[in-house]
Scaffold this motif. Sequence first.
Motif, PDB file in Angstrom:
ATOM      1  N   ARG A 160     -26.883  -9.631 -10.910  1.00  0.00           N
ATOM      2  CA  ARG A 160     -25.820  -9.701  -9.894  1.00  0.00           C
ATOM      3  C   ARG A 160     -25.914 -10.969  -9.075  1.00  0.00           C
ATOM      4  NH1 ARG A 160     -28.129  -5.010  -5.870  1.00  0.00           N
ATOM      5  NH2 ARG A 160     -27.438  -3.713  -7.575  1.00  0.00           N
ATOM      6  N   LYS A 161     -24.739 -11.385  -8.585  1.00  0.00           N
ATOM      7  CA  LYS A 161     -24.600 -12.525  -7.676  1.00  0.00           C
ATOM      8  C   LYS A 161     -23.433 -12.230  -6.755  1.00  0.00           C
ATOM      9  CE  LYS A 161     -26.062 -16.649 -10.254  1.00  0.00           C
ATOM     10  NZ  LYS A 161     -25.598 -17.962 -10.738  1.00  0.00           N
ATOM     11  N   THR A 162     -23.416 -12.912  -5.611  1.00  0.00           N
ATOM     12  CA  THR A 162     -22.254 -12.790  -4.744  1.00  0.00           C
ATOM     13  C   THR A 162     -21.120 -13.630  -5.328  1.00  0.00           C
ATOM     14  OG1 THR A 162     -22.809 -14.699  -3.364  1.00  0.00           O
ATOM     15  CG2 THR A 162     -23.706 -12.539  -2.679  1.00  0.00           C
ATOM     16  N   TYR A 182     -21.578  -8.040  -4.045  1.00  0.00           N
ATOM     17  CA  TYR A 182     -22.132  -8.572  -5.284  1.00  0.00           C
ATOM     18  C   TYR A 182     -21.251  -8.189  -6.463  1.00  0.00           C
ATOM     19  CZ  TYR A 182     -26.505  -9.496  -2.834  1.00  0.00           C
ATOM     20  OH  TYR A 182     -27.448  -9.973  -1.961  1.00  0.00           O
ATOM     21  N   GLU A 197     -21.843  -7.332 -10.301  1.00  0.00           N
ATOM     22  CA  GLU A 197     -22.974  -6.930 -11.134  1.00  0.00           C
ATOM     23  C   GLU A 197     -22.469  -6.590 -12.530  1.00  0.00           C
ATOM     24  OE1 GLU A 197     -26.254  -4.198  -9.649  1.00  0.00           O
ATOM     25  OE2 GLU A 197     -25.179  -2.859 -11.029  1.00  0.00           O
ATOM     26  N   ARG A 226     -18.380  -4.158  -8.449  1.00  0.00           N
ATOM     27  CA  ARG A 226     -18.699  -4.776  -7.162  1.00  0.00           C
ATOM     28  C   ARG A 226     -19.553  -3.803  -6.358  1.00  0.00           C
ATOM     29  NH1 ARG A 226     -12.898  -7.065  -7.109  1.00  0.00           N
ATOM     30  NH2 ARG A 226     -13.234  -9.302  -7.304  1.00  0.00           N
ATOM     31  N   SER A 232     -23.636  -5.193  -0.256  1.00  0.00           N
ATOM     32  CA  SER A 232     -25.035  -5.409   0.097  1.00  0.00           C
ATOM     33  C   SER A 232     -25.478  -4.373   1.117  1.00  0.00           C
ATOM     34  CB  SER A 232     -25.200  -6.819   0.678  1.00  0.00           C
ATOM     35  OG  SER A 232     -26.461  -6.969   1.263  1.00  0.00           O
ATOM     36  N   SER A 258     -21.239  -8.826   2.606  1.00  0.00           N
ATOM     37  CA  SER A 258     -21.558  -9.429   1.303  1.00  0.00           C
ATOM     38  C   SER A 258     -21.307  -8.427   0.187  1.00  0.00           C
ATOM     39  CB  SER A 258     -23.025  -9.855   1.258  1.00  0.00           C
ATOM     40  OG  SER A 258     -23.265 -10.920   2.142  1.00  0.00           O
ATOM     41  N   GLU A 282     -21.753 -17.256  -4.582  1.00  0.00           N
ATOM     42  CA  GLU A 282     -22.719 -17.883  -5.498  1.00  0.00           C
ATOM     43  C   GLU A 282     -22.079 -18.198  -6.844  1.00  0.00           C
ATOM     44  OE1 GLU A 282     -26.906 -15.826  -4.033  1.00  0.00           O
ATOM     45  OE2 GLU A 282     -25.582 -14.696  -5.373  1.00  0.00           O
TER      46      GLU A 282
END
Length: 190
Positions: A95-97, A138, A140, A127, A130, A136, A100
């Motif tokens: 996963r990343k935001t 993420y 995934e 999604r 956080s 936030s 990112e």
Amino acid sequence: MSHRPDRRSTASDSAPSAPKDRAREDHPDEVDRIITEWRTERPGLDASSIDVVGRITRCGLLVRNLSNRMYDRHSINQSIFDVLASLRRMGPPYRKTARELATSSLLTSGGMTMRLDRMERDGLIRRIRSAEDRRSVYAELTPAGFALIDRIIDEHLEREREMLESLDPEEQQQLAGLLKKLETRLRDLD
């Protein structure tokens, strides 16, 4: 009566051909023709940058076209492939935001949001908010997204190796270094 520019020979016209020029004369391509046309029409114009930039542009289009054929077979596009590959390379939990992902792909946050919307609809990502910062979110990989990227990454890299077959490993390494140097300069100009 139309005025045609004076096409007297210049010192560069009478200079002996360099080895690369002889190769150009033996097997001219479209970029060679473009440079020759500019030299004919504007003898004093330095069109030498076309030799590199023109070829990079044309190679980029050809790489995109060849890659798109593979992506089409898997019902995705370059953008989706980039996100799947970026998430897969992260390792668990994959996963990343969105920020990112946008930064790594040179997209705006809005462009990335639209891409992620489609991927979520297609079941390739989910999604997740956080736990530390509810603002936030993420992206995934889902099991389907994970399976898809693992299915096509080998084919993708094999296609890239095919594209580079005319260059030996040393030439590939040299070209990679030169392109990295050029990309750094282009980022400085941006």
